[in-house]
Structures are given as structure tokens and as C-alpha cells.
Design a protein around this motif. Structure first.
Motif, mmCIF file in Angstrom:
data_model
loop_
_atom_site.group_PDB
_atom_site.id
_atom_site.type_symbol
_atom_site.label_atom_id
_atom_site.label_comp_id
_atom_site.label_asym_id
_atom_site.label_seq_id
_atom_site.Cartn_x
_atom_site.Cartn_y
_atom_site.Cartn_z
ATOM 1 N N ASP A 278 0.849 -1.194 0.000
ATOM 2 C CA ASP A 278 0.000 0.000 0.000
ATOM 3 C C ASP A 278 0.882 1.240 0.000
ATOM 4 O O ASP A 278 2.114 1.163 -0.041
ATOM 5 C CB ASP A 278 -0.951 -0.019 1.198
ATOM 6 N N SER A 279 0.250 2.414 0.048
ATOM 7 C CA SER A 279 0.993 3.673 -0.082
ATOM 8 C C SER A 279 1.941 3.921 1.086
ATOM 9 O O SER A 279 2.895 4.695 0.952
ATOM 10 C CB SER A 279 0.010 4.840 -0.204
ATOM 11 N N ARG A 280 1.709 3.268 2.231
ATOM 12 C CA ARG A 280 2.594 3.436 3.380
ATOM 13 C C ARG A 280 3.817 2.545 3.288
ATOM 14 O O ARG A 280 4.844 2.829 3.913
ATOM 15 C CB ARG A 280 1.835 3.124 4.674
ATOM 16 N N ARG A 281 3.711 1.460 2.528
ATOM 17 C CA ARG A 281 4.778 0.459 2.526
ATOM 18 C C ARG A 281 5.461 0.307 1.174
ATOM 19 O O ARG A 281 6.354 -0.530 1.035
ATOM 20 C CB ARG A 281 4.213 -0.890 2.991
ATOM 21 N N MET A 282 5.043 1.068 0.189
ATOM 22 C CA MET A 282 5.718 1.058 -1.109
ATOM 23 C C MET A 282 5.786 2.481 -1.633
ATOM 24 O O MET A 282 4.770 3.178 -1.729
ATOM 25 C CB MET A 282 4.984 0.164 -2.106
ATOM 26 N N VAL A 283 6.984 2.902 -1.960
ATOM 27 C CA VAL A 283 7.211 4.268 -2.420
ATOM 28 C C VAL A 283 7.981 4.220 -3.729
ATOM 29 O O VAL A 283 8.975 3.490 -3.855
ATOM 30 C CB VAL A 283 8.014 5.081 -1.374
ATOM 31 N N THR A 284 7.510 4.984 -4.715
ATOM 32 C CA THR A 284 8.214 5.080 -5.987
ATOM 33 C C THR A 284 8.591 6.537 -6.239
ATOM 34 O O THR A 284 7.725 7.413 -6.305
ATOM 35 C CB THR A 284 7.351 4.566 -7.150
ATOM 36 N N GLU A 285 9.872 6.805 -6.346
ATOM 37 C CA GLU A 285 10.388 8.146 -6.611
ATOM 38 C C GLU A 285 11.484 8.043 -7.656
ATOM 39 O O GLU A 285 12.377 7.200 -7.542
ATOM 40 C CB GLU A 285 10.934 8.785 -5.333
ATOM 41 N N ILE B 99 12.333 4.748 -9.047
ATOM 42 C CA ILE B 99 12.924 3.781 -8.125
ATOM 43 C C ILE B 99 11.866 3.389 -7.103
ATOM 44 O O ILE B 99 11.303 4.240 -6.416
ATOM 45 C CB ILE B 99 14.163 4.365 -7.414
ATOM 46 N N THR B 100 11.577 2.091 -7.026
ATOM 47 C CA THR B 100 10.557 1.587 -6.104
ATOM 48 C C THR B 100 11.220 0.958 -4.893
ATOM 49 O O THR B 100 12.134 0.134 -5.023
ATOM 50 C CB THR B 100 9.653 0.550 -6.790
ATOM 51 N N SER B 101 10.752 1.356 -3.713
ATOM 52 C CA SER B 101 11.237 0.788 -2.463
ATOM 53 C C SER B 101 10.044 0.264 -1.678
ATOM 54 O O SER B 101 9.003 0.923 -1.599
ATOM 55 C CB SER B 101 11.991 1.849 -1.650
ATOM 56 N N ILE B 102 10.194 -0.942 -1.095
ATOM 57 C CA ILE B 102 9.091 -1.539 -0.349
ATOM 58 C C ILE B 102 9.546 -1.938 1.046
ATOM 59 O O ILE B 102 10.724 -2.231 1.270
ATOM 60 C CB ILE B 102 8.521 -2.776 -1.080
ATOM 61 N N ASN B 103 8.574 -1.920 1.965
ATOM 62 C CA ASN B 103 8.812 -2.384 3.320
ATOM 63 C C ASN B 103 8.467 -3.869 3.375
ATOM 64 O O ASN B 103 7.360 -4.268 3.011
ATOM 65 C CB ASN B 103 7.935 -1.590 4.298
ATOM 66 N N ILE B 104 9.405 -4.691 3.828
ATOM 67 C CA ILE B 104 9.235 -6.148 3.758
ATOM 68 C C ILE B 104 8.742 -6.768 5.065
ATOM 69 O O ILE B 104 8.738 -7.986 5.212
ATOM 70 C CB ILE B 104 10.553 -6.830 3.340
ATOM 71 N N THR B 105 8.291 -5.930 6.011
ATOM 72 C CA THR B 105 7.890 -6.464 7.310
ATOM 73 C C THR B 105 6.432 -6.900 7.343
ATOM 74 O O THR B 105 6.032 -7.656 8.238
ATOM 75 C CB THR B 105 8.108 -5.425 8.420
ATOM 76 N N SER B 106 5.620 -6.436 6.407
ATOM 77 C CA SER B 106 4.191 -6.724 6.457
ATOM 78 C C SER B 106 3.789 -7.642 5.308
ATOM 79 O O SER B 106 4.134 -7.401 4.153
ATOM 80 C CB SER B 106 3.382 -5.422 6.398
#
Length: 251
Positions: free
Chosen positions: A157-164, A167-174
Motif C-alpha cells: 500500500d501507499s505506506r509500505r511502497m514508495v516510488t520516486e 525507483i521503487t522501495s518496499i517495506n518487507i515487514t508486512s
């Protein structure tokens, strides 16, 4: 450790896997639509859930009734799919899909080159990112078999995946989609996850890669394992690499 193994899959997990196979088999699309129409005529309050829970048994009865009267539409493949898979499933630590080397996460953590990252496109142009947990070969009648990847899907979701800046970065804890973990091996796209120090220890930058042929990949530490090879997307032609032993065709 690392050899091909035979595993028992719990019924609820196997039911989800078999429904995914059926729901992604173009050859039975007519029957899938027919069952949905019957549910609508019944006035079913939750047709999607009823379709998921009831289709396999409905399909079994439908195909075998047709087979009893020698309906020409009933092929060996339809009979195999309708009959459901064997209780015992083959599990592999590695798989080659159309020349691309995938490794389960449990095996991947010991390798320098990590190949357990996967992604699949969604129906609305979104992309789902995950980690390959298990490679499972489901066997049916008439030597028919299908390979599924069981994946851990990250919540994107928008809190755990950011594209700037592309470049896409994701949080892998959830984790997400715990009841929808399966994909066909042929549907997987390989990705790599690189630590993102700008966002913290739980964030990874996603690196999409062009698929490379197996002869471009070093089997670092993998020479002792059984290897499942898939070169097609429906009725898979499968091979097991046993090192110095000849390949065994499992088609």
C-alpha cells in the motif's frame, strides 16, 4: 538437505492450489463461466466465495458425467484436472522457468546471488512483490502435472511502497494475501531486493532484471540439489537434474 522431497499438503492449502490451477486453465474457461452463471441463477449472495468453494466438486461431477456418455469434449487433460491432484506433492528448492533460475528463500539466504524475489502484474496495472517460499509440483492422472510457486507477498500500500524517480522501495515487514499465495511458475517475474539505507533496515529497493538464460547463471552452491525445469506454461514438461545422472523426463 536440498534434494527433491515428497510432502503432504494440508487439504485447505491443496484446495486453494487446485482452484488456482483450475481458474488459470484457459481450456476450462467455458466451465468456469457456466458455473458462475448457475450461481447467479441460484441467487447466491456471495457468488465469488461460492465459486471458489464449490467449483472443483461441480467440475468433477460435470466432466465425469460427460465422460460416461463418451462426450468428445472430454480430453485426457480435462479428466486429469477434474480428478484433482495427488495428496502427495513434490517439493523442490530450485526451478528453471523458461531459462530463468528461481530458488526458494530458505535456500537463497545461503547464496551470494539471491534469486527468490518474484513479482506478478495485477489486473489493474499494479505490481505485486514477494518472496518465493516453496516450489510445488502437483501431479494428476495421465502423467499431467503443474508447477506452482507458493509466495510470501509483501503489503504494497501507499505506506509500505514508495516510488520516486522511477525507483521503487518496499517495506518487507508486512505480509499480505495469506490466502492467495500461489501463482503458476510461468507467471513469475524475477526481481532482486537491495537494502535501502535511506529508509531503514526494513526497506528494500526493487531491481527488475531481464531474464537470463540458465547458461548465464552460475549454480553457486547448488550442485547437490534436484532441479525442476519448466519450459512451458500449461501442461509442463519437467526435468529433474540429478548431477551426473541422466535427466528424468516427468511429462
Amino acid at each position: 538437505m536440498g534434494k527433491q522431497s515428497q510432502v503432504y499438503v494440508e487439504k485447505n492449502v491443496r484446495d486453494r492450489a487446485e482452484f488456482y490451477i483450475l481458474n488459470n486453465s484457459p481450456e476450462i474457461e467455458t466451465y468456469l463461466n457456466q458455473h458462475k452463471q448457475e450461481l447467479q441463477l441460484r441467487g447466491c449472495l456471495n457468488p465469488d466465495e461460492a465459486h471458489r468453494n464449490e467449483f472443483a466438486d461441480w467440475f468433477f461431477e460435470k466432466i465425469y458425467a460427460m465422460n460416461r456418455v463418451h462426450a468428445p469434449e472430454v480430453t485426457h487433460e480435462l479428466l486429469s484436472l477434474a480428478s484433482k491432484s495427488n495428496i502427495v506433492v513434490s517439493s523442490y528448492p530450485a526451478c528453471i522457468v523458461n531459462g530463468v533460475w528461481f530458488v526458494t528463500h530458505a535456500r537463497d539466504v545461503r547464496l551470494k546471488m539471491q534469486n527468490s524475489g518474484v513479482s506478478v502484474p495485477g489486473t489493474e496495472n499494479e505490481i505485486f512483490y514477494g518472496q518465493l517460499q516453496e516450489i510445488l509440483e502437483f501431479s494428476y492422472l495421465n502423467d499431467f502435472s503443474v508447477v506452482l510457486f507458493k509466495c510470501k507477498w509483501f503489503r504494497c500500500d501507499s505506506r509500505r511502497m514508495v516510488t520516486e524517480n522511477n525507483i521503487t522501495s518496499i517495506n518487507i515487514t508486512s505480509e499480505s494475501y495469506k490466502d492467495d499465495q500461489f501463482i503458476l511458475a510461468s507467471q513469475a517475474q524475477q526481481v532482486f531486493y537491495v537494502e535501502d539505507p535511506s529508509r531503514g533496515p526494513n526497506w528494500r529497493v526493487v531491481q527488475h532484471v531481464n531474464h537470463r538464460s540458465i547458461w548465464d547463471i552460475t549454480k553457486d552452491g547448488m550442485s547437490d540439489i534436484d532441479l525442476l525445469q519448466d519450459n512451458s506454461s500449461s501442461n509442463f514438461t519437467l526435468f529433474v537434474d540429478l548431477g551426473n545422472l541422466p535427466q528424468i523426463n516427468l511429462q
